[in-house]
Scaffold this motif. Structure first.
Motif, PDB file in Angstrom:
ATOM      1  N   VAL A 112      20.073 -17.909  48.052  1.00  0.00           N
ATOM      2  CA  VAL A 112      20.963 -16.755  48.112  1.00  0.00           C
ATOM      3  C   VAL A 112      21.467 -16.405  46.724  1.00  0.00           C
ATOM      4  N   ARG A 113      21.864 -17.414  45.961  1.00  0.00           N
ATOM      5  CA  ARG A 113      22.346 -17.179  44.601  1.00  0.00           C
ATOM      6  C   ARG A 113      21.230 -16.641  43.706  1.00  0.00           C
ATOM      7  N   ALA A 114      20.002 -17.129  43.912  1.00  0.00           N
ATOM      8  CA  ALA A 114      18.875 -16.645  43.118  1.00  0.00           C
ATOM      9  C   ALA A 114      18.659 -15.152  43.365  1.00  0.00           C
ATOM     10  N   ALA A 115      18.758 -14.746  44.630  1.00  0.00           N
ATOM     11  CA  ALA A 115      18.596 -13.329  44.973  1.00  0.00           C
ATOM     12  C   ALA A 115      19.696 -12.501  44.319  1.00  0.00           C
ATOM     13  N   ARG A 116      20.904 -12.991  44.387  1.00  0.00           N
ATOM     14  CA  ARG A 116      22.036 -12.258  43.818  1.00  0.00           C
ATOM     15  C   ARG A 116      21.934 -12.173  42.300  1.00  0.00           C
ATOM     16  N   SER A 117      21.535 -13.273  41.663  1.00  0.00           N
ATOM     17  CA  SER A 117      21.406 -13.280  40.205  1.00  0.00           C
ATOM     18  C   SER A 117      20.290 -12.353  39.738  1.00  0.00           C
ATOM     19  N   ALA A 118      19.244 -12.231  40.552  1.00  0.00           N
ATOM     20  CA  ALA A 118      18.131 -11.356  40.188  1.00  0.00           C
ATOM     21  C   ALA A 118      18.515  -9.881  40.283  1.00  0.00           C
ATOM     22  N   PHE A 123      21.565 -10.187  51.015  1.00  0.00           N
ATOM     23  CA  PHE A 123      20.681 -11.252  51.482  1.00  0.00           C
ATOM     24  C   PHE A 123      20.889 -11.404  52.985  1.00  0.00           C
ATOM     25  N   LEU A 124      19.776 -11.360  53.716  1.00  0.00           N
ATOM     26  CA  LEU A 124      19.837 -11.524  55.165  1.00  0.00           C
ATOM     27  C   LEU A 124      18.780 -12.541  55.588  1.00  0.00           C
ATOM     28  N   PRO A 125      19.190 -13.644  56.232  1.00  0.00           N
ATOM     29  CA  PRO A 125      18.195 -14.618  56.700  1.00  0.00           C
ATOM     30  C   PRO A 125      17.378 -14.038  57.849  1.00  0.00           C
ATOM     31  N   LYS A 126      16.134 -14.476  57.972  1.00  0.00           N
ATOM     32  CA  LYS A 126      15.274 -13.974  59.042  1.00  0.00           C
ATOM     33  C   LYS A 126      15.759 -14.421  60.415  1.00  0.00           C
ATOM     34  N   SER A 127      16.630 -15.408  60.436  1.00  0.00           N
ATOM     35  CA  SER A 127      17.187 -15.868  61.707  1.00  0.00           C
ATOM     36  C   SER A 127      18.337 -14.984  62.188  1.00  0.00           C
ATOM     37  N   ALA A 128      18.732 -14.005  61.376  1.00  0.00           N
ATOM     38  CA  ALA A 128      19.862 -13.141  61.730  1.00  0.00           C
ATOM     39  C   ALA A 128      19.538 -12.310  62.970  1.00  0.00           C
ATOM     40  N   LEU A 145      27.809  -4.531  48.708  1.00  0.00           N
ATOM     41  CA  LEU A 145      26.978  -5.720  48.720  1.00  0.00           C
ATOM     42  C   LEU A 145      27.040  -6.367  50.102  1.00  0.00           C
ATOM     43  N   PHE A 146      26.009  -7.154  50.428  1.00  0.00           N
ATOM     44  CA  PHE A 146      25.996  -7.857  51.707  1.00  0.00           C
ATOM     45  C   PHE A 146      25.589  -9.308  51.465  1.00  0.00           C
ATOM     46  N   TYR A 147      26.606 -10.179  51.320  1.00  0.00           N
ATOM     47  CA  TYR A 147      26.392 -11.618  51.135  1.00  0.00           C
ATOM     48  C   TYR A 147      27.395 -12.388  51.996  1.00  0.00           C
ATOM     49  N   PRO A 148      27.321 -12.255  53.314  1.00  0.00           N
ATOM     50  CA  PRO A 148      28.321 -12.878  54.185  1.00  0.00           C
ATOM     51  C   PRO A 148      28.328 -14.399  54.154  1.00  0.00           C
ATOM     52  N   SER A 149      27.203 -15.035  53.801  1.00  0.00           N
ATOM     53  CA  SER A 149      27.134 -16.501  53.841  1.00  0.00           C
ATOM     54  C   SER A 149      27.451 -17.158  52.510  1.00  0.00           C
ATOM     55  N   LEU A 150      27.623 -16.354  51.458  1.00  0.00           N
ATOM     56  CA  LEU A 150      27.813 -16.920  50.125  1.00  0.00           C
ATOM     57  C   LEU A 150      29.280 -16.930  49.751  1.00  0.00           C
ATOM     58  N   GLN A 151      29.823 -18.115  49.558  1.00  0.00           N
ATOM     59  CA  GLN A 151      31.204 -18.259  49.136  1.00  0.00           C
ATOM     60  C   GLN A 151      31.254 -18.238  47.610  1.00  0.00           C
ATOM     61  N   MET A 152      31.860 -17.196  47.049  1.00  0.00           N
ATOM     62  CA  MET A 152      31.861 -17.026  45.597  1.00  0.00           C
ATOM     63  C   MET A 152      33.282 -16.891  45.076  1.00  0.00           C
ATOM     64  N   PRO A 153      33.553 -17.423  43.896  1.00  0.00           N
ATOM     65  CA  PRO A 153      34.856 -17.245  43.282  1.00  0.00           C
ATOM     66  C   PRO A 153      35.134 -15.764  43.062  1.00  0.00           C
ATOM     67  N   ALA A 154      36.388 -15.389  43.133  1.00  0.00           N
ATOM     68  CA  ALA A 154      36.755 -13.984  42.981  1.00  0.00           C
ATOM     69  C   ALA A 154      36.383 -13.443  41.610  1.00  0.00           C
ATOM     70  N   HIS A 155      36.333 -14.329  40.577  1.00  0.00           N
ATOM     71  CA  HIS A 155      36.067 -13.863  39.228  1.00  0.00           C
ATOM     72  C   HIS A 155      34.583 -13.778  38.914  1.00  0.00           C
ATOM     73  N   MET A 156      33.708 -14.143  39.867  1.00  0.00           N
ATOM     74  CA  MET A 156      32.277 -14.146  39.586  1.00  0.00           C
ATOM     75  C   MET A 156      31.765 -12.721  39.417  1.00  0.00           C
ATOM     76  N   PRO A 157      30.992 -12.431  38.346  1.00  0.00           N
ATOM     77  CA  PRO A 157      30.449 -11.092  38.141  1.00  0.00           C
ATOM     78  C   PRO A 157      29.386 -10.776  39.180  1.00  0.00           C
ATOM     79  N   ALA A 216      16.676 -23.592  38.210  1.00  0.00           N
ATOM     80  CA  ALA A 216      16.497 -23.739  39.656  1.00  0.00           C
ATOM     81  C   ALA A 216      16.506 -22.377  40.347  1.00  0.00           C
ATOM     82  N   LEU A 217      17.277 -21.439  39.785  1.00  0.00           N
ATOM     83  CA  LEU A 217      17.374 -20.103  40.350  1.00  0.00           C
ATOM     84  C   LEU A 217      16.275 -19.169  39.855  1.00  0.00           C
TER      85      LEU A 217
END
Length: 220
Positions: A112-118, A123-128, A145-157, A216-217
Motif C-alpha cells: 500500500v505504501r509503495a503504491a502511495r509513494s509511486a 489502493f483497493l484490495p481485490k478482496s474488497a 485519496l482513497f487509503y482506508p487501510s493505511l494508518q499514516m501520521p498527519a504530517h506525512m506528505p 523495499a518499496l
C-alpha cells in the motif's frame, strides 16, 4: 489475435443509463475473470461510460497515447513478467496526468505504501466488496485519496517530491549531507528539511532504515 489484445477487445464496454461518474476508465490487469467481474460492476453501478482492459504496461501506454483523455487507471501491482508500478514512470514520460488507483491481491502495508509513494491516488484490495469499490470510485472522482487501510501520521506528505527523490537516491549512494548539497546545489538546511520529510514519509528513524525501506518499496 494476440492474447493480450483479445483480452482488451473482450473488455471494451459501454454503460447504460445517464450521467456516468467517469467517461473512460483503463484497467491494467492480466486476470480475465477478475476483469469480467470488475467491468460488470462498473457498468451496473453506472460509474463509467467506457471501460477498456489491457494486460500489460506496454498496452496501457499504447492506449493512453491514443486516449490521453482517460479519466482513471485501475492498475494491478503484479502483471505477468513486470511490475505494475513501472507504469508511473511511463506516465511521466507521456506527460499524461491520469490518476491511478492500484487494485491488488497484495494487501500488506508495504504494498500500500509503495503504491502511495509511486503516486497512486488510492489502493483497493481485490478482496474488497462492491460497496468499497463504489465508494473508492466516488471518492477519487471528486479528487480525494482513497487509503482506508493505511494508518499514516498527519504530517506525512502525499508523496515524495521530485527533489526529495533526488535526495533519496544520493542518500542511497552513501553521500553525506554536505556532498548532497554540492551535487544538488542546495543549502544544508534545505537538505536536512528534505531528509526529515523523507524519513517521515517512509516511517524511518535513520539513514540505513530509510534506504532499506525505500528499496523495499521500489523507490530506488
Amino acid at each position: 489475435m494476440d492474447t493480450r489484445m483479445a483480452e482488451k477487445a473482450a473488455c471494451v464496454a459501454s454503460s447504460s443509463g445517464s450521467n456516468p461518474l467517469l467517461s473512460r476508465v483503463l484497467i491494467v490487469d492480466d486476470h480475465p475473470f477478475f476483469l469480467f467481474g470488475l467491468t460488470a460492476i462498473l457498468e451496473q453501478e453506472n460509474l463509467v461510460e467506457e471501460v477498456i482492459c489491457v494486460a500489460s504496461v506496454a498496452d496501457a501506454v499504447e492506449d493512453l497515447r491514443q486516449h490521453p483523455q482517460t479519466s482513471l487507471i485501475l492498475l494491478d501491482l503484479t502483471l505477468q513478467g513486470e511490475a505494475g508500478l513501472s507504469l508511473f514512470a511511463e506516465l511521466g514520460g507521456l506527460g499524461v496526468p491520469v490518476p491511478v488507483v492500484v487494485i491488488s491481491s497484495r494487501e500488506d502495508e508495504t504494498s500500500v505504501r509503495a503504491a502511495r509513494s509511486a503516486g497512486a491516488v488510492g489502493f483497493l484490495p481485490k478482496s474488497a466488496d462492491r460497496h468499497s469499490l463504489v465508494r473508492m470510485m466516488r471518492r477519487v472522482s471528486s479528487g480525494q485519496l482513497f487509503y482506508p487501510s493505511l494508518q499514516m501520521p498527519a504530517h506525512m506528505p502525499e508523496s515524495l517530491t521530485p527533489r526529495q527523490l533526488e535526495v533519496l537516491v544520493l542518500l542511497a549512494e552513501g553521500l553525506p549531507n554536505k556532498r548532497i548539497c554540492q551535487v544538488l546545489n542546495l543549502t544544508e538546511h534545505t537538505v536536512k528539511t528534505h531528509l526529515k520529510a523523507i524519513f517521515a514519509h517512509l516511517d524511518a528513524h535513520n539513514r540505513t532504515e530509510c534506504v532499506a525501506q525505500a528499496r523495499a518499496l521500489g523507490l530506488i
